[in-house]
Design a protein around this motif. Structure first.
Motif, PDB file in Angstrom:
ATOM      1  N   SER A  14      -9.906  32.446 -29.415  1.00  0.00           N
ATOM      2  CA  SER A  14      -9.697  33.611 -28.774  1.00  0.00           C
ATOM      3  C   SER A  14      -9.059  34.374 -29.495  1.00  0.00           C
ATOM      4  O   SER A  14      -8.255  34.258 -30.490  1.00  0.00           O
ATOM      5  N   HIS A  15      -9.240  35.889 -29.261  1.00  0.00           N
ATOM      6  CA  HIS A  15      -8.833  36.796 -30.274  1.00  0.00           C
ATOM      7  C   HIS A  15      -8.371  37.838 -29.259  1.00  0.00           C
ATOM      8  O   HIS A  15      -8.847  38.307 -28.228  1.00  0.00           O
ATOM      9  N   PHE A  16      -7.187  38.379 -29.677  1.00  0.00           N
ATOM     10  CA  PHE A  16      -5.971  39.124 -28.980  1.00  0.00           C
ATOM     11  C   PHE A  16      -6.402  40.726 -28.732  1.00  0.00           C
ATOM     12  O   PHE A  16      -6.050  41.282 -27.737  1.00  0.00           O
ATOM     13  N   ASP A  17      -7.191  41.125 -29.559  1.00  0.00           N
ATOM     14  CA  ASP A  17      -7.549  42.472 -29.468  1.00  0.00           C
ATOM     15  C   ASP A  17      -8.938  43.135 -30.223  1.00  0.00           C
ATOM     16  O   ASP A  17      -9.381  42.061 -31.059  1.00  0.00           O
TER      17      ASP A  17
ATOM     18  N   GLU B 286      -5.538  39.674 -22.520  1.00  0.00           N
ATOM     19  CA  GLU B 286      -4.262  39.401 -21.869  1.00  0.00           C
ATOM     20  C   GLU B 286      -4.128  37.786 -21.906  1.00  0.00           C
ATOM     21  O   GLU B 286      -5.009  37.345 -22.107  1.00  0.00           O
ATOM     22  N   VAL B 287      -2.794  37.721 -22.139  1.00  0.00           N
ATOM     23  CA  VAL B 287      -2.397  36.191 -22.670  1.00  0.00           C
ATOM     24  C   VAL B 287      -2.878  35.345 -21.517  1.00  0.00           C
ATOM     25  O   VAL B 287      -3.340  34.477 -21.851  1.00  0.00           O
ATOM     26  N   ALA B 288      -2.684  35.731 -20.172  1.00  0.00           N
ATOM     27  CA  ALA B 288      -2.954  34.564 -19.080  1.00  0.00           C
ATOM     28  C   ALA B 288      -4.356  34.025 -18.997  1.00  0.00           C
ATOM     29  O   ALA B 288      -4.774  33.100 -19.087  1.00  0.00           O
ATOM     30  N   THR B 289      -5.358  35.282 -19.304  1.00  0.00           N
ATOM     31  CA  THR B 289      -6.643  35.116 -19.316  1.00  0.00           C
ATOM     32  C   THR B 289      -6.846  34.017 -20.661  1.00  0.00           C
ATOM     33  O   THR B 289      -7.763  33.300 -20.154  1.00  0.00           O
ATOM     34  N   ARG B 290      -6.706  34.280 -21.654  1.00  0.00           N
ATOM     35  CA  ARG B 290      -6.664  33.476 -22.928  1.00  0.00           C
ATOM     36  C   ARG B 290      -6.330  32.338 -22.509  1.00  0.00           C
ATOM     37  O   ARG B 290      -6.948  31.248 -23.076  1.00  0.00           O
ATOM     38  N   ASN B 291      -5.169  31.856 -21.967  1.00  0.00           N
ATOM     39  CA  ASN B 291      -4.484  30.586 -21.943  1.00  0.00           C
ATOM     40  C   ASN B 291      -5.548  29.725 -20.904  1.00  0.00           C
ATOM     41  O   ASN B 291      -5.881  28.671 -21.075  1.00  0.00           O
ATOM     42  N   LEU B 292      -5.896  30.316 -19.630  1.00  0.00           N
ATOM     43  CA  LEU B 292      -6.977  29.839 -18.983  1.00  0.00           C
ATOM     44  C   LEU B 292      -8.186  29.350 -19.333  1.00  0.00           C
ATOM     45  O   LEU B 292      -8.773  28.312 -19.193  1.00  0.00           O
ATOM     46  N   ALA B 293      -8.552  30.223 -20.266  1.00  0.00           N
ATOM     47  CA  ALA B 293     -10.117  29.849 -21.088  1.00  0.00           C
ATOM     48  C   ALA B 293      -9.862  28.642 -21.856  1.00  0.00           C
ATOM     49  O   ALA B 293     -10.527  27.856 -21.972  1.00  0.00           O
ATOM     50  N   PHE B 294      -8.631  28.576 -22.472  1.00  0.00           N
ATOM     51  CA  PHE B 294      -8.244  27.532 -23.389  1.00  0.00           C
ATOM     52  C   PHE B 294      -8.196  26.087 -22.476  1.00  0.00           C
ATOM     53  O   PHE B 294      -8.837  25.002 -22.981  1.00  0.00           O
ATOM     54  N   PHE B 295      -7.526  26.211 -21.330  1.00  0.00           N
ATOM     55  CA  PHE B 295      -7.365  25.072 -20.354  1.00  0.00           C
ATOM     56  C   PHE B 295      -8.771  24.511 -19.877  1.00  0.00           C
ATOM     57  O   PHE B 295      -9.008  23.508 -19.782  1.00  0.00           O
TER      58      PHE B 295
ATOM     59  N   ASP C 146     -11.210  26.161 -29.007  1.00  0.00           N
ATOM     60  CA  ASP C 146     -10.672  25.266 -29.949  1.00  0.00           C
ATOM     61  C   ASP C 146      -9.394  25.609 -30.363  1.00  0.00           C
ATOM     62  O   ASP C 146      -8.224  24.653 -30.505  1.00  0.00           O
ATOM     63  N   VAL C 147      -9.112  26.859 -30.487  1.00  0.00           N
ATOM     64  CA  VAL C 147      -7.669  27.432 -31.075  1.00  0.00           C
ATOM     65  C   VAL C 147      -7.348  28.465 -30.174  1.00  0.00           C
ATOM     66  O   VAL C 147      -8.178  29.600 -29.728  1.00  0.00           O
ATOM     67  N   THR C 148      -6.108  28.871 -29.808  1.00  0.00           N
ATOM     68  CA  THR C 148      -5.618  30.093 -28.926  1.00  0.00           C
ATOM     69  C   THR C 148      -5.512  31.005 -30.054  1.00  0.00           C
ATOM     70  O   THR C 148      -5.707  30.788 -31.323  1.00  0.00           O
TER      71      THR C 148
END
Length: 530
Positions: free
Chosen positions: A34-37, A233-242, A247-249
């Motif tokens: 995931s990439h933050f921006d 958004e942090v929460a959306t990235r985390n949910l996608a990792f879950f 493979d990596v946040t």
């Protein structure tokens, strides 16, 4: 000419790293992050955010680089890359690099010494074509010129000794660009010599790289490609990792409060919390009334409760420091007992704010006449969240602030134009070295001196520390500069956050660096055990 050889041991380290026979790495697979921006372009030399630098670092090579398996970057961890070694002349004013032969750009053209000279001429503004933005021009102001000795040797001629120049050249921000590709084309489709080729950038969606089958390091890279999916958004990235999509946040992007969610939702994940060396700073536009008043700027500085930022944002796992990252991760930072003696760092917040309110009253402000101002910041959580706290703290000293979130594409141009009054920004510490930090952010007239701070006496001290080869003596000068910057309120450092990086257990060979977020993304040694 006497030459001091510095690259032989490093070359052996690279050879050993390339061999690494005992780990049974597997080739194949696409690494998904995931990439933050979403950055403005793909041109490292023109960008000022890791949103651009991280996904493209693997497209390029440097002359020298920081070892990718050492978490703390320093002069001791530098190894050759496109250079096969390096040597200084006796006066410390000439740095010579013999270059690798047989290296090709991704379009098949040969890499030569001309490309090195073209790159640093471009950074110096000496080339026929110009960079649209040149955020690291100040890094190389001490380079007088570059000469080529044939196609495979270059010499950097310096105006004065600068032992730490190697630290700047090793940064992920210092790739070699091809002579034959225009800066305009590098923004949309960068061409490098690195382990991965650029495929595609879709703004606000994804950045895609593929394996370079002709990479000059035998057997590298292991991965078939890398995919960065942009999720702000942090929460959306985390949910996608879950959900197993990554493979990596986004590195360093897992906040301390959300780590418990990983323990519950992804117990197999390997999570590291590390220092980032990306401090949050308050920036004050010194040229814009009423902030051209030094007493008003001092009041703003004295309003800060640094511990509150650390407690709220990082649940106590951040750090309070000066311009240089505090130890133990930081190589040059002040110890806590020295730091507490700097103006504004007294832990008695009530006393500091009483002084700030007294200053405001002397300037004509008070409970019935409050100062209205806008606090600008980049519109992503890592900036927006601490800016919200800053707004609440300024409110305590007769100020009515309003938050102004700005999109990433507009944020850095806005800073360069000094189109703000007060803001919360970060210092993009490309290298944990005083030369990078001071010359880029604090010397008179540097491009990223966003506040317009200028003190000629401090500039002289900065030059002195840059020429000092003795680490102990240099550190004493660095700390004296730190004190001067704090006394002047140059760019008040608020705090250093720590961030989490979580990865699936099958991701191997990835080292998360602890004193710079910009130098660990070559990915040529990363592999998937699947």
């Amino acid at each position: 000419m006497h030459r001091v050889l510095c690259g032989v041991t490093a070359a052996l380290l690279v050879s050993a790293a390339v061999a690494m026979p005992g780990f049974a790495q597997k080739s194949g697979g696409v690494l998904r992050l995931s990439h933050f921006d979403s950055p403005a372009s793909m041109s490292i030399l023109e960008e000022a955010t890791v949103a651009a630098e991280r996904p493209v670092m693997g497209v390029f090579n440097n002359l020298v680089m920081y070892r990718q398996d050492v978490a703390q970057t320093s002069l001791a961890s530098i190894v050759p890359d496109l250079a096969t070694g390096w040597s200084w002349n006796e006066e410390g004013t000439e740095l010579t690099f013999p270059l690798r032969q047989g290296v090709k750009w991704h379009d098949g053209k040969p890499f030569t010494a001309a490309d090195v000279k073209c790159t640093w001429d471009l950074l110096a503004g000496k080339a026929g074509e110009k960079l649209r933005i040149n955020p690291r021009k100040s890094w190389y102001a001490n380079i007088d010129n570059i000469t080529n000795n044939g196609d495979y040797e270059v010499t950097f001629h310096l105006k004065r000794p600068q032992p730490a120049l190697l630290a700047l050249l090793a940064s992920g921000w210092s790739p070699v660009y091809p002579c034959h590709v225009s800066p305009r084309d590098m923004r949309s489709h960068p061409i490098g010599t690195g382990p991965f080729k650029f495929v595609e950038f879709k703004p606000n969606e994804r950045i895609t790289l593929t394996r370079n089958p002709d990479y000059w390091k035998p057997g590298r890279p292991y991965l078939d490609g890398i995919e960065y999916t942009i999720v702000k958004e942090v929460a959306t990235r985390n949910l996608a990792f879950f959900a197993g999509k990554f493979d990596v946040t986004s590195p360093y992007g897992v906040t301390i409060p959300t780590l418990k969610d990983f323990k519950e939702q992804a117990p197999q994940a390997i999570c590291e919390v590390t220092a980032t060396n990306v401090n949050r700073t308050m920036i004050i536009n010194r040229s814009k009334p009423p902030f051209d008043n030094a007493e008003l700027r001092r009041a703003l500085t004295m309003s800060l409760d640094r511990k509150a930022f650390v407690d709220i944002i990082t649940e106590g796992q951040g750090d309070i420091g000066g311009v240089m990252l505090p130890p133990p991760e930081g190589v040059w930072g002040m110890p806590p007992e020295t730091l507490r003696t700097l103006p504004g760092y007294d832990p008695d917040v009530a006393k500091n704010r009483a002084e700030a309110r007294a200053i405001m009253q002397q300037l004509g402000y008070g409970p019935d006449h409050r100062l209205a101002l806008t606090v600008s910041t980049r519109n992503i959580p890592a900036y927006r969240d601490p800016a919200t706290i800053l707004v609440s703290q300024l409110h305590e000293i007769y100020i009515d602030p309003e938050l102004d979130p700005v999109d990433t594409v507009q944020w850095y141009p806005k800073l360069m134009r000094k189109d703000y009054s007060v803001g919360l920004n970060v210092s993009e510490t490309g290298v944990d070295d005083p030369d990078q930090q001071f010359y880029e952010n604090y010397v008179c007239g540097s491009d990223r001196n966003y506040t317009g701070y200028c003190n000629p006496e401090v500039d002289k001290l900065i030059d002195r520390q840059s020429m000092e080869a003795d680490a102990r003596k240099r550190k004493e000068l660095v700390w004296e500069i730190e004190r001067r910057l704090a006394e002047d309120g140059a760019r008040p450092v608020i705090f250093y956050p720590r961030g989490g990086t979580c990865r699936q257990p099958w991701v191997k060979g990835l080292t998360i660096m602890v004193n710079s977020i910009y130098n660990g993304w070559r990915f040529e040694d990363v592999w998937l055990d699947k």
